[in-house]
Design a protein around this motif. Structure first.
Motif, PDB file in Angstrom:
ATOM      1  N   ARG A 193       0.846  -1.186   0.000  1.00  0.00           N
ATOM      2  CA  ARG A 193       0.000   0.000   0.000  1.00  0.00           C
ATOM      3  C   ARG A 193       0.886   1.242   0.000  1.00  0.00           C
ATOM      4  O   ARG A 193       1.765   1.365   0.845  1.00  0.00           O
ATOM      5  N   THR A 194       0.645   2.154  -0.938  1.00  0.00           N
ATOM      6  CA  THR A 194       1.563   3.281  -1.107  1.00  0.00           C
ATOM      7  C   THR A 194       0.933   4.645  -0.859  1.00  0.00           C
ATOM      8  O   THR A 194       1.643   5.639  -0.863  1.00  0.00           O
ATOM      9  N   GLN A 277       8.881   9.266 -11.941  1.00  0.00           N
ATOM     10  CA  GLN A 277       7.479   9.668 -11.972  1.00  0.00           C
ATOM     11  C   GLN A 277       6.593   8.465 -12.210  1.00  0.00           C
ATOM     12  O   GLN A 277       7.032   7.416 -12.706  1.00  0.00           O
ATOM     13  N   VAL A 278       5.320   8.635 -11.842  1.00  0.00           N
ATOM     14  CA  VAL A 278       4.327   7.571 -12.002  1.00  0.00           C
ATOM     15  C   VAL A 278       3.989   7.402 -13.478  1.00  0.00           C
ATOM     16  O   VAL A 278       3.940   8.369 -14.244  1.00  0.00           O
ATOM     17  N   ASP A 290       0.735  -3.043 -21.470  1.00  0.00           N
ATOM     18  CA  ASP A 290      -0.635  -3.536 -21.275  1.00  0.00           C
ATOM     19  C   ASP A 290      -1.363  -2.748 -20.188  1.00  0.00           C
ATOM     20  O   ASP A 290      -2.586  -2.617 -20.225  1.00  0.00           O
ATOM     21  N   ARG A 291      -0.606  -2.234 -19.237  1.00  0.00           N
ATOM     22  CA  ARG A 291      -1.189  -1.506 -18.113  1.00  0.00           C
ATOM     23  C   ARG A 291      -0.139  -0.564 -17.540  1.00  0.00           C
ATOM     24  O   ARG A 291       1.071  -0.766 -17.752  1.00  0.00           O
ATOM     25  N   PRO A 292      -0.553   0.448 -16.753  1.00  0.00           N
ATOM     26  CA  PRO A 292       0.424   1.325 -16.105  1.00  0.00           C
ATOM     27  C   PRO A 292       1.211   0.555 -15.051  1.00  0.00           C
ATOM     28  O   PRO A 292       0.631  -0.041 -14.145  1.00  0.00           O
ATOM     29  N   THR A 293       2.516   0.551 -15.159  1.00  0.00           N
ATOM     30  CA  THR A 293       3.371  -0.139 -14.202  1.00  0.00           C
ATOM     31  C   THR A 293       4.776   0.422 -14.284  1.00  0.00           C
ATOM     32  O   THR A 293       5.149   1.055 -15.281  1.00  0.00           O
ATOM     33  N   GLY A 294       5.564   0.199 -13.247  1.00  0.00           N
ATOM     34  CA  GLY A 294       6.953   0.624 -13.258  1.00  0.00           C
ATOM     35  C   GLY A 294       7.156   2.055 -12.794  1.00  0.00           C
ATOM     36  O   GLY A 294       6.212   2.773 -12.467  1.00  0.00           O
ATOM     37  N   ALA A 295       8.418   2.461 -12.772  1.00  0.00           N
ATOM     38  CA  ALA A 295       8.809   3.817 -12.390  1.00  0.00           C
ATOM     39  C   ALA A 295       9.557   4.439 -13.561  1.00  0.00           C
ATOM     40  O   ALA A 295      10.591   3.920 -13.991  1.00  0.00           O
ATOM     41  N   ASP A 327       5.416   1.238  -9.014  1.00  0.00           N
ATOM     42  CA  ASP A 327       5.402   2.701  -9.040  1.00  0.00           C
ATOM     43  C   ASP A 327       6.667   3.218  -8.356  1.00  0.00           C
ATOM     44  O   ASP A 327       7.446   2.432  -7.797  1.00  0.00           O
ATOM     45  N   PRO A 328       6.924   4.536  -8.388  1.00  0.00           N
ATOM     46  CA  PRO A 328       8.131   5.079  -7.753  1.00  0.00           C
ATOM     47  C   PRO A 328       8.231   4.789  -6.253  1.00  0.00           C
ATOM     48  O   PRO A 328       9.341   4.620  -5.732  1.00  0.00           O
ATOM     49  N   ASP A 329       7.101   4.757  -5.538  1.00  0.00           N
ATOM     50  CA  ASP A 329       7.147   4.441  -4.112  1.00  0.00           C
ATOM     51  C   ASP A 329       7.696   3.040  -3.881  1.00  0.00           C
ATOM     52  O   ASP A 329       8.482   2.814  -2.947  1.00  0.00           O
TER      53      ASP A 329
END
Length: 470
Positions: A193-194, A277-278, A290-295, A327-329
């Motif tokens: 959880r971020t 950034q996100v 395919d989906r938002p992921t990574g930093a 994500d970056p967190d």
């Protein structure tokens, strides 16, 4: 955090879904043996509960009852001991966990924040004075140690929080509302959880085990009796548990405890040297994901491990040592829980290529001396301390970009600087039109007499100018 307004609309759907379950899924079974009837968490509780302690903090503040009492005429006219400073005791209550036979205890930073006297009480009623070894507000953790000699102490082993899965059974142990040691049971509701808003490293275990005020700093325990998290916060509108609690993972706890064991007064973590950034839905589509992921790497600093590893603006970090980055967190947490001195393998997407880059795990450099200066009394900055900015100072103060300049590294609450609205982390750009490049420049500018002070400040990326009376 705010509860979703869609939640009430889901209840009828969930209710209908439950009614629609097959008959086989609704069947109940009676216990088939005496051993099944006697199943209990008590063996785990007996093993770990003695290592969970109550933490009591206190701070005595001495204040004048009224400024008029400093006037000799006022005191002579009215008589009495009006000028005697009044004492006010600020107290805190929380929990902690003994993690080393030498008496080392881990708790939440907010439990002992601003406290000058701290004591702990064991489950067997023994009480001890403790010293504060390390405060780490960035993770909301603190490490204590029992003073003097003592009999053998119960200890809880630190487990591996990376092996947890959603649905695993866990126990929460602490001292809610000061009623005494209490054990609650639940499951791991979510991982990573971020958006919790506690500390700089947003990566929490969520559980539905009841956690209430006073549980802070207590243990989240797995079924093998290992510490997998330190209970830190709840989501609640009433102040009581509603089944949404958050714990700091044991991987972060381990790093902070090891720093205290080695004699450090602060935690030294790997420095990356890049701005992340996100990944939004639009960015993900443009990159063929395919989906938002990574930093996403939004910028790389001129010197640092990131540029040395070969990272470039526009690279997408997908994993650290094989652990997926959402994500970056998540990236910040994974990097912060790596020990200094080694390397980490980054899985990176660059255009249509996937690369593996090796980044050094080294601390943030202090590229120029901080030259901390306590600022003069005859100025709005009275009581504050200024330091030269460097990657190391920026890292300590949680500043995003380690740019050049001068930063307020300390602004105590009871100072003129705090009263006029100055904050720790403010970067001072100019005073009365004079550009400030070093802490000595700022000290020199403030030692000049002035009827007013025009101050230009960079606060969290926003630049503004304030005019204050001289």
């Amino acid at each position: 955090m705010r509860a979703s307004p869609l939640l009430p609309r889901l209840f009828p759907v969930l209710f209908v879904a439950a009614l629609a379950l097959p008959a086989s899924a609704q069947e109940r079974a009676t216990p088939q043996s005496r051993s099944e009837i006697q199943l209990s968490f008590s063996p785990v509780v007996k093993q770990v509960a003695p290592a969970v302690v109550n933490v009591y903090g206190a701070r005595v503040e001495r204040r004048q009852q009224n400024p008029f009492f400093d006037d000799p005429f006022f005191r002579r006219f009215f008589g009495g001991d009006f000028g005697v400073p009044q004492e006010r005791v600020q107290r805190s209550l929380g929990s902690g966990v003994i993690v080393d036979p030498s008496g080392i205890i881990v708790t939440n930073h907010h439990v002992i924040e601003n406290m000058t006297e701290v004591k702990i009480a064991l489950a067997d009623k023994r009480e001890f004075d403790v010293e504060i070894l390390l405060r780490d507000p960035r993770t909301d953790l603190a490490v204590l140690r029992i003073k003097g000699t003592h009999a053998p102490l119960p200890v809880m082993a630190i487990g591996n929080s990376d092996t947890l899965e959603v649905g695993d059974l866990v126990l929460a142990i602490g001292n809610p509302f000061g009623v005494g040691q209490t054990v609650t049971q639940g499951i791991v509701s979510a991982l990573a959880r971020t958006q919790v808003g506690i500390g700089d490293y947003q990566f929490f275990i969520q559980t539905d085990a009841a956690i209430n005020p006073g549980n802070s700093g207590g243990a989240l325990v797995d079924m093998q009796g290992r510490l997998v998290g330190i209970n830190s916060a709840i989501f609640s509108r009433s102040g009581g548990s509603v089944g949404i609690g958050f714990a700091i993972p044991a991987a972060m706890v381990r790093i902070v405890v090891e720093s205290a064991r080695s004699g450090g007064k602060s935690v030294r973590r790997p420095y990356f040297g890049a701005k992340l950034q996100v990944v939004s839905a639009d960015i993900a589509e443009s990159m063929g994901l395919d989906r938002p992921t990574g930093a996403l790497v939004a910028g790389v600093f001129e010197a640092g491990p990131a540029v040395e590893a070969g990272l470039k603006r526009g690279d997408l970090i997908l994993a650290v040592d094989g652990q997926t980055i959402e994500d970056p967190d998540a990236f910040g947490y994974r990097l912060a829980t790596k020990p200094l001195g080694g390397t980490a393998a980054l899985t990176v997407q660059r255009g249509t290529q996937k690369l593996t880059l090796t980044v050094k795990l080294s601390p943030a450099p202090e590229t120029r001396p901080r030259e901390a200066v306590k600022l003069p009394a005859r100025s709005p900055f009275a009581g504050a301390t200024a330091s030269n900015l460097s990657p190391a100072v920026a890292e300590e103060l949680s500043l995003e970009v380690a740019s050049e300049g001068v930063v307020l590294s300390e602004v105590p609450e009871d100072t003129d600087a705090a009263r006029v609205g100055l904050r720790k982390g403010d970067v001072i750009l100019a005073v009365n039109g004079e550009t400030i490049k070093s802490s000595k420049d700022l000290d020199r500018a403030l030692n000049q007499r002035a009827r007013f002070w025009e101050i230009t400040i960079n606060r969290a990326g926003q630049v503004f100018t304030a005019v204050l009376n001289g």
